[in-house]
Design an enzyme around this catalytic site. Structure first.
Site, mmCIF file in Angstrom:
data_model
loop_
_atom_site.group_PDB
_atom_site.id
_atom_site.type_symbol
_atom_site.label_atom_id
_atom_site.label_comp_id
_atom_site.label_asym_id
_atom_site.label_seq_id
_atom_site.Cartn_x
_atom_site.Cartn_y
_atom_site.Cartn_z
ATOM 1 N N ASP A 1 0.462 -7.619 1.244
ATOM 2 C CA ASP A 1 0.829 -6.221 1.496
ATOM 3 C C ASP A 1 2.343 -6.031 1.553
ATOM 4 O OD1 ASP A 1 0.497 -3.549 1.853
ATOM 5 O OD2 ASP A 1 -0.346 -3.649 3.862
ATOM 6 N N SER B 1 4.949 2.326 8.004
ATOM 7 C CA SER B 1 4.603 1.160 7.189
ATOM 8 C C SER B 1 5.813 0.695 6.387
ATOM 9 C CB SER B 1 3.469 1.510 6.219
ATOM 10 O OG SER B 1 2.269 1.675 6.892
ATOM 11 N N HIS C 1 0.817 -1.216 0.000
ATOM 12 C CA HIS C 1 0.000 0.000 0.000
ATOM 13 C C HIS C 1 0.849 1.263 0.000
ATOM 14 C CE1 HIS C 1 0.472 -0.359 4.490
ATOM 15 N NE2 HIS C 1 0.578 0.945 4.381
#
Length: 571
Positions: free
Chosen positions: A193, A271, A162
Site C-alpha cells: 500500500d 492516508s 490506494h
C-alpha cells in the site's frame, strides 16, 4: 444471573465476529489535546508564582483539586531557571516592563523538532476512473479524492497506493502554497500500500528538505502523525504512542506484513501522511484504521522496514516487483503427539507443511508433511514465530518478507526423521483469483451474447458488494480462499451474464457460472477459450459449465452474428 448494566449510554447489541476487522482506508484525525493545554496553562501560571511589586497578585485557589506539587510541575516542562519579568529599554530611552519568556513544555519541544519536517508533507489530489468490472467494456464515472504524502530524497514523493488507485490525474500541493503541481506515478506497491510519485516542475522542489527515515520504534514510543485529514484544509498534527508491533493484515493489498498499531485515530484524508518520532525522523506511513463499536483510536502505520523494502526494490529493479513468499501453507506443531508422530525429537521445533504452491519456483523440493525447522539460520518455533527483539516474537513470514523477488534462502526441513537443507528461490505469489489487476482494465470475451470474464477480487466486489465474502456463491468463495493455480497463466473463467439475443434463447439466466471445458477441451484461461472458439470448425459450440450444465450453439448462427457479437479485450 442477570446482566449488570453500567451507567452511561445504552449498551449496544453484541457485535458479530464479521465486524472485528472492518478496516477503512485512510488516516488520522485531530486528537483531543486537553492534557496538552492543561500543561501549558500550568507553565504560564508558574511564571507568576513568586510575585513581587511588578507582578500581579496570584489569585487565591478555590476548592477542588489541590495544586500540583513543584516536583509534578517540573515533569511538564523542560528544566529551566525561574524567570521574572524584565525591564526593556525602548529606542527613546524609556523603560517598559515586559513579561518573562514562558517555559517550554515537552510537547512543544517535540513539535519544534517535527516542524522542519512538516514542510515536506504535501497534499495529494487525485482523479480516479475505476473500471466497471460487471460491464467490462465500460468505465465508471470519475471521482476525486484528497490524501497526504511526503517528500523523500531523489525528488520523489511517497503516499498510499490506494490514494492513487486507478488514477487519471495526480496533483500535489505543498504546505503554505496555492499552486498544485502535476505529478507522475513512478511505482505502485499494491501489497504494501505504498506509491511513489515525482514532479517534473523544478519549482516544486525549491525550499523544501526531504524527510529522513528513523529506526523501527519500540512500544510506547511517541509518534506524531502529520497530514491533511477531513475536517479542514490546512495541515493537521496528531500525537500518539506505539501500542503494538506485529504482522498485520494489509487490507488494500490483501497481504500480511509488518505493521505498527498506534492509539491515534486515522481518518479519511490522512492516508499517506508520515509518522514522526521525537527526533523528527519518519518511522512510518499512516494507511488504515480499525472501525468497530468496541474499538476506539486504533490506527495502523506502515513501518520503515516495509517502506525501505519498497524503495530499494524500485531502485534495484527500476520497477516494483513485490514481496516474495515461500510458497507453502503450514500448520502449527504445538501438539506433542503430532510432533512425535512426525518424528520430531523433544528439542526440535518447527511447523508442518500442509500444501506447496504448484507455481513456486522450487515446488519440487518441498513436500507436504515436511517440517520447517529454520529459515535462513533462524529457528522456527512450534507456533510459527521467530525471535524479533528483546522480549518479542513475530511470525516467521516476516523473515521471508525481508527478502526480494529472486533471492534465495536456506531452509532446513525434517523429512522422515532426517534433516535436509536447501537453498530455495523466492518468488511473488501467483493467485488463482487475483486480489488486484495492477491498474489494468478487466479482460472479457463476448461470443453470441455470452459474456466471459476472469474472476478477480474486484470483480467479486463489483458483483456482490463489499461483503462479497458472505454473499458470493460458495464454489467461487472456496476457490478464492483455498484453490491454487496449477500454472502461472491459469484463470478462473466464468459466464458473467448472457446478453439476450435470438441465438441464445433459454440461456438468459446463466450468471457467474464457471466454464470447465469447450468442445471437450479444458479451459485454462480466458485467452485460450477465445482461441479455441475462433479456431473451431465443428458444427456446434459446446460449453461445459459447472453443475453439469451444457450449452450449445450452432456455428452457423454464431458466424451470422460475428460482426456485432464477437468482441474481446485482453489485458
Amino acid at each position: 444471573m442477570g446482566e449488570t448494566r453500567k451507567r452511561g449510554r445504552k449498551p449496544k447489541g453484541p457485535a458479530s465476529n464479521t465486524d472485528t476487522m472492518d478496516f477503512q482506508y485512510t488516516s488520522t484525525t485531530i486528537a483531543a489535546q486537553n492534557d496538552v493545554y492543561s500543561a501549558a496553562n500550568d507553565a504560564v501560571s508558574d511564571a507568576y508564582a513568586n510575585g513581587d511589586a511588578n507582578n500581579p497578585p496570584t489569585a487565591r485557589r478555590g476548592r477542588g483539586r489541590p495544586k500540583k506539587s513543584e516536583a509534578v510541575q517540573q515533569e511538564d516542562t523542560e528544566p529551566h531557571a525561574a524567570a521574572s519579568p524584565e525591564w526593556r529599554p525602548y529606542q527613546n530611552g524609556a523603560m517598559a516592563l515586559e513579561p518573562a519568556p514562558q517555559p517550554v513544555t515537552k510537547w512543544e519541544s517535540v513539535a519544534a523538532r517535527v516542524v522542519p519536517a512538516m514542510d515536506a508533507v504535501v497534499k495529494v489530489f487525485c482523479v480516479h476512473t475505476e473500471p466497471n468490472y460487471s460491464l467490462p467494456w465500460q468505465r465508471k464515472r470519475q471521482y476525486s479524492s484528497s490524501s497526504s504524502g511526503f517528500i523523500i530524497g531523489g525528488r520523489r514523493v511517497l503516499t498510499n497506493a490506494h490514494s492513487v488507485e486507478h488514477y487519471t490525474q495526480v496533483k500535489l500541493k505543498k504546505r503554505g502554497s496555492d499552486t498544485k503541481y502535476l505529478a507522475t506515478v513512478l511505482a505502485i506497491g499494491t501489497e504494501c500500500d505504498i506509491a511513489m510519485l515525482t514532479v517534473s516542475d523544478h519549482e516544486f522542489w525549491e525550499g523544501v528538505s526531504p524527510v529522513e527515515f528513523g529506526d523501527l520504534p519500540a512500544l510506547q514510543d511517541a509518534v506524531t502523525v502529520v497530514g491533511y485529514p477531513i475536517g479542514g484544509d490546512t495541515i493537521s498534527v496528531t500525537s500518539g504512542v506505539v501500542s503494538r508491533i506485529e504482522i498485520l493484515s494489509y487490507v488494500h493489498g490483501s497481504t500480511e506484513l509488518l505493521g505498527l498499531q498506534i492509539d491515534a485515530a486515522i481518518n479519511s484524508g490522512n492516508s499517506g501522511g508520515p509518522a514522526f518520532n521525537d527526533k523528527g525522523n519518519c518511522v512510518g506511513i499512516a494507511f488504515q484504521s480499525l472501525k468497530h463499536e468496541d474499538a476506539e483510536n486504533i490506527g495502523y502505520v506502515i513501518p520503515t522496514p516495509v517502506i525501505m523494502h519498497f524503495i530499494q526494490d524500485y531502485e534495484k529493479n527500476g520497477a516494483y516487483t513485490g514481496f516474495p513468499i515461500l510458497g507453502v501453507e503450514w500448520q502449527k506443531m504445538e501438539n506433542p503427539d503430532l510432533r512425535s508422530a512426525m518424528g520430531m525429537k523433544p528439542d526440535q521445533k518447527g511447523v508442518r507443511i500442509r500444501r506447496v504452491e504448484p507455481t513456486a519456483p522450487e515446488s519440487h523440493l518441498l513436500k507436504p508433511s515436511d517440517v520447517i525447522l529454520s529459515f535462513d539460520g533462524v529457528k522456527v518455533a512450534n507456533d510459527g514465530t521467530v525471535p524479533f527483539r528483546h522480549g518479542e516474537r513475530i511470525g516467521f513470514s516476516y523473515l521471508v518478507s525481508q527478502k526480494y523477488t529472486g533471492d534465495t534462502a536456506l531452509v532446513e526441513v525434517l523429512r522422515d526423521s532426517k534433516i535436509l537443507k536447501w537453498y530455495i528461490k523466492l518468488a511473488t505469489y501467483k493467485r488463482l483469483i487475483l486480489a488486484h489487476t495492477s491498474g489494468k482494465p478487466p479482460s472479457y470475451y463476448i461470443i453470441a451474447g455470452f459474456v466471459f470474464t476472469a474472476v478477480t477480487v474486484p470483480y467479486l466486489r463489483s458483483e456482490y458488494g463489499k461483503d462479497y465474502e458472505f454473499d458470493a456463491p460458495v464454489k467461487l468463495l472456496d476457490k478464492h480462499l483455498h484453490a491454487m493455480a496449477e500454472s502461472a497463466d491459469e484463470q478462473l473463467v466464468v459466464v458473467s451474464q448472457v446478453l439476450v439475443a435470438d441465438i441464445n434463447i433459454g440461456y438468459e439466466d446463466i450468471v457467474n457460472t464457471q466454464v470447465l471445458a469447450f468442445n471437450g477441451k479444458p479451459v485454462k484461461n480466458l485467452k485460450s477459450l477465445a482461441n479455441m472458439v475462433d479456431n473451431c470448425n465443428d458444427e456446434y459450440l459446446r460449453f461445459d459449465l459447472e453443475y453439469q450444465q451444457v450449452h450449445s450453439l450452432t456455428h452457423t448462427h454464431n458466424m451470422c452474428m460475428l460482426d456485432n457479437m464477437n468482441i474481446f479485450r485482453f489485458s
